[in-house]
Design a protein around this motif. Structure first.
Motif, PDB file in Angstrom:
ATOM      1  N   PHE A 152      32.786  42.566  38.489  1.00 18.25           N
ATOM      2  CA  PHE A 152      34.509  42.682  39.103  1.00 18.25           C
ATOM      3  C   PHE A 152      33.758  43.102  40.636  1.00 18.25           C
ATOM      4  O   PHE A 152      34.779  42.664  41.529  1.00 18.25           O
ATOM      5  N   GLY A 153      33.124  44.033  40.410  1.00 17.06           N
ATOM      6  CA  GLY A 153      33.168  44.436  41.991  1.00 17.06           C
ATOM      7  C   GLY A 153      32.035  43.527  42.610  1.00 17.06           C
ATOM      8  O   GLY A 153      32.860  43.676  44.032  1.00 17.06           O
ATOM      9  N   TRP A 154      31.077  42.898  42.788  1.00 20.23           N
ATOM     10  CA  TRP A 154      30.334  41.648  43.660  1.00 20.23           C
ATOM     11  C   TRP A 154      31.474  40.943  43.956  1.00 20.23           C
ATOM     12  O   TRP A 154      31.279  39.900  44.771  1.00 20.23           O
ATOM     13  N   THR A 155      32.010  39.821  43.061  1.00 15.13           N
ATOM     14  CA  THR A 155      32.950  39.307  43.168  1.00 15.13           C
ATOM     15  C   THR A 155      33.956  39.089  44.027  1.00 15.13           C
ATOM     16  O   THR A 155      34.699  38.504  45.090  1.00 15.13           O
ATOM     17  N   SER A 156      34.530  40.193  44.192  1.00 11.47           N
ATOM     18  CA  SER A 156      35.849  40.853  45.001  1.00 11.47           C
ATOM     19  C   SER A 156      35.265  41.161  46.534  1.00 11.47           C
ATOM     20  O   SER A 156      35.880  40.960  47.042  1.00 11.47           O
ATOM     21  N   GLN A 157      33.820  42.127  46.371  1.00 13.73           N
ATOM     22  CA  GLN A 157      33.364  41.883  47.066  1.00 13.73           C
ATOM     23  C   GLN A 157      33.494  40.761  48.547  1.00 13.73           C
ATOM     24  O   GLN A 157      33.755  40.704  49.855  1.00 13.73           O
ATOM     25  N   PHE A 158      32.728  39.593  48.017  1.00 14.62           N
ATOM     26  CA  PHE A 158      32.650  38.741  48.569  1.00 14.62           C
ATOM     27  C   PHE A 158      34.173  37.200  48.284  1.00 14.62           C
ATOM     28  O   PHE A 158      33.533  36.086  49.147  1.00 14.62           O
ATOM     29  N   ARG A 159      34.946  38.025  47.360  1.00 14.55           N
ATOM     30  CA  ARG A 159      36.079  37.090  47.991  1.00 14.55           C
ATOM     31  C   ARG A 159      36.169  35.673  47.538  1.00 14.55           C
ATOM     32  O   ARG A 159      36.399  34.563  47.739  1.00 14.55           O
ATOM     33  N   VAL A 160      35.456  35.953  46.620  1.00 18.23           N
ATOM     34  CA  VAL A 160      35.125  34.841  45.154  1.00 18.23           C
ATOM     35  C   VAL A 160      35.598  34.281  44.376  1.00 18.23           C
ATOM     36  O   VAL A 160      37.499  35.374  44.466  1.00 18.23           O
ATOM     37  N   HIS A 161      36.988  33.114  44.113  1.00 20.64           N
ATOM     38  CA  HIS A 161      37.651  32.869  43.386  1.00 20.64           C
ATOM     39  C   HIS A 161      38.838  34.359  42.755  1.00 20.64           C
ATOM     40  O   HIS A 161      37.743  34.611  41.404  1.00 20.64           O
ATOM     41  N   TRP A 162      39.858  34.335  42.519  1.00 23.41           N
ATOM     42  CA  TRP A 162      40.668  35.425  42.112  1.00 23.41           C
ATOM     43  C   TRP A 162      39.853  35.134  40.410  1.00 23.41           C
ATOM     44  O   TRP A 162      40.378  36.605  39.551  1.00 23.41           O
ATOM     45  N   ALA A 163      39.831  34.175  39.839  1.00 19.78           N
ATOM     46  CA  ALA A 163      39.504  34.150  38.405  1.00 19.78           C
ATOM     47  C   ALA A 163      38.385  34.672  38.008  1.00 19.78           C
ATOM     48  O   ALA A 163      38.539  35.247  37.386  1.00 19.78           O
ATOM     49  N   VAL A 164      37.786  34.531  39.110  1.00 18.32           N
ATOM     50  CA  VAL A 164      36.334  35.237  38.745  1.00 18.32           C
ATOM     51  C   VAL A 164      36.868  36.890  38.836  1.00 18.32           C
ATOM     52  O   VAL A 164      36.264  37.526  37.792  1.00 18.32           O
ATOM     53  N   VAL A 165      37.515  36.880  39.411  1.00 22.06           N
ATOM     54  CA  VAL A 165      37.211  38.859  39.802  1.00 22.06           C
ATOM     55  C   VAL A 165      38.650  39.181  38.560  1.00 22.06           C
ATOM     56  O   VAL A 165      38.022  40.438  37.475  1.00 22.06           O
ATOM     57  N   ASP A 166      39.099  38.080  38.546  1.00 30.65           N
ATOM     58  CA  ASP A 166      40.122  39.060  36.484  1.00 30.65           C
ATOM     59  C   ASP A 166      39.180  38.285  35.819  1.00 30.65           C
ATOM     60  O   ASP A 166      39.552  38.968  34.766  1.00 30.65           O
ATOM     61  N   ILE A 167      38.317  37.914  35.836  1.00 31.91           N
ATOM     62  CA  ILE A 167      37.107  38.291  34.339  1.00 31.91           C
ATOM     63  C   ILE A 167      36.393  39.035  34.499  1.00 31.91           C
ATOM     64  O   ILE A 167      36.313  39.157  33.390  1.00 31.91           O
ATOM     65  N   GLY A 168      35.655  39.227  35.489  1.00 31.14           N
ATOM     66  CA  GLY A 168      35.374  40.440  35.247  1.00 31.14           C
ATOM     67  C   GLY A 168      36.263  41.825  34.695  1.00 31.14           C
ATOM     68  O   GLY A 168      35.173  42.751  34.023  1.00 31.14           O
TER      69      GLY A 168
END
Length: 505
Positions: A395-411
């Motif tokens: 959650f932290g690192w995918t949102s840090q680098f603005r990865v696609h929102w679905a990956v952040v939600d999965i985290g």
């Protein structure tokens, strides 16, 4: 031998007046207790089967009281989070600073720290039913006031008082589930009970986001008050008393009235016979604090749950900002991402409950001639903490680098899943270890949980501003692993801790 309602006073060998001493008639169970030690007049549940014993109730009645608590918990927990997306709107209308706006959000949680310290013990004196009904009405009144607040002072004060009433669900739920369900059913009952309240924590911001965008924020409180009024009506019809000493006291009172023989008594009445109402209330109301101060088991479980709960409210308080500021989404859409939190928690509770029951049955089959110690619950918590830490890193690192929102939600979904898998066994452990005073034990734990839920969001925004989402959530993951190691102490020494502290309950 247990005395049932069907038995009459065929035993007429009366004791002399000097052999009987009546209890203080102000005792809350409205029964006249006798101090005689004649076991023939001791009123208990039939150990084989007793229709009045909550653990022998039909499944339909057990699920009835469980579902009432679950639906009530949904509304009260939803109210705790529903303000999150609308804080800026409320702050503008009521001329609040950002700190005051966060205070209006968090003070509800502060109240839930103190409410269970009173409500839990009272349910062990007056019974669960009366306390639930009284707290329902109290919460409704002050939640309505929140909707009509015209000043920040009124909003903050009424939020605190509403939270005090709402906190009864934290004190009563564990006690009622412990009253009704047997240890081998603990996982499933906890899982089903948590299903709806867990949705409340995530649904609150979603509803709040749409209301803040399309209508006045006041409907957040008016709509939940309407729901609460409906739940009050339902609870009066569907909720039955579950606290065994209260049920047995009523049975003894009926026997004394029907037979005219005052020698019928319960063990609880006998224990209370020499004590005043003030003494009884003092012991009950101080029990959660005594448990927290003198019982290492409660201290450790309280710290673990406090950290987990505080982390949850860091997520709930900052999740909408992540999507509006980091991803540029609207307030409405930002609220929808809370569904990922809900899915993780629901999946964790629904998998964790049956898993816990299956593990318990397996352990019982290995030791068929012994009653399993409460510590057998603990090993199942360890995988959950590891899963949660992995989820926070994703959650932290995918949102840090603005990865696609679905990956952040999965985290975040994985993190919430792990938190539930870890938390369920520890809740069951507390209920098993303190079965007689489950409400007070859980109230003691809830005190630290609610304090952390109140305090953690106050520094959450500053933490992410300084450390950003990557390193901020790396710290959260590390904290999760550190607290996840603490149950090892309970696994090794928990039984000894409980034995040494038994006299201070």
């Amino acid at each position: 031998m247990a005395t049932s309602l069907e038995e009459t006073s065929s035993r007429d060998a009366a004791l002399g007046p000097a052999d009987i001493e009546l209890a203080d008639t102000t005792l809350p169970f409205t029964a006249t207790a006798t101090k005689t030690k004649d076991q023939d007049f001791l009123v208990t549940f039939d150990p084989s089967f007793d229709v009045d014993n909550p653990k022998d109730w039909p499944s339909s009645r057990k699920w009835s009281v469980t579902d009432v608590l679950s639906a009530t918990g949904f509304n009260r927990i939803m109210v705790s989070t529903i303000m999150a997306p609308a804080l800026s709107t409320i702050a503008y209308e009521l001329h609040m600073s950002s700190t005051e706006a966060v205070m209006a959000f968090s003070i509800y949680l502060l109240a839930t720290a103190f409410g269970p310290l009173v409500i839990g013990p009272l349910s062990e004196v007056y019974g669960r039913k009366k306390v639930l009904h009284a707290s329902n009405v109290w919460f409704l009144v002050w939640n309505i006031v929140c909707g009509f607040a015209r000043t920040k002072e009124v909003l903050i004060a009424s939020r605190f008082l509403a939270g005090f009433g709402a906190s009864s669900i934290y004190a009563l739920a564990g006690g009622v589930l412990s009253d009704v369900w047997r240890p081998e059913q603990r996982g499933r009952s906890l899982g089903i009970y948590l299903l709806i309240p867990l949705l409340g924590a995530a649904v609150g911001p979603i509803i709040g986001g749409f209301m803040a965008f399309r209508t006045t924020w006041r409907w957040m409180f008016w709509s939940t008050s309407i729901f609460q009024a409906v739940m009050i009506v339902i609870s009066f019809q569907a909720f039955h008393e579950t606290y065994a000493p209260t049920i047995l006291a009523r049975r003894a009172a009926t026997l004394r009235k029907d037979t005219g023989d005052i020698r019928y008594y319960t063990a609880h009445e006998c224990a209370m016979a020499d004590r005043s109402l003030l003494s009884i209330l003092t012991q009950a109301l101080t029990r959660p604090l005594r448990l927290l101060l003198f019982h290492p088991v409660i201290q450790i479980t309280a710290v673990i749950s406090a950290v987990s709960y505080g982390i949850l409210y860091i997520v709930l308080a900052t999740f909408a900002d992540l999507w509006t500021k980091q991803y540029g989404q609207s307030v409405e859409i930002s609220g929808l991402h809370y569904i990922a939190c809900a899915l993780g928690e629901v999946a964790g509770s629904q998998l964790g409950g049956p898993l816990m029951d299956a593990y318990y049955r397996r352990q019982q089959s290995r030791h068929p001639d012994t009653v399993l110690a409460a510590e057998h619950r603990i090993p199942l918590s360890f995988p959950g903490f590891i899963i949660a830490a992995i989820g926070f890193l994703i959650f932290g690192w995918t949102s840090q680098f603005r990865v696609h929102w679905a990956v952040v939600d999965i985290g975040i979904c994985v993190a919430m899943f792990g938190e539930q898998i870890a938390g369920l066994p520890l809740s069951a452990y507390t209920m098993d270890a303190y079965a007689e005073h489950a409400s007070s034990a859980l109230a003691a734990s809830q005190f630290l949980r609610s304090l952390s839920a109140f305090l953690f969001p106050l520094f959450a925004h500053a933490m992410y501003e300084k450390m950003e989402y990557g390193w901020g959530n790396t710290m959260v993951a590390g904290l999760t692993l550190v607290t996840g190691a603490m149950p090892v102490v309970l696994w090794v020494w928990g039984k000894d801790f409980r034995g040494r502290a038994r006299g201070t309950v």
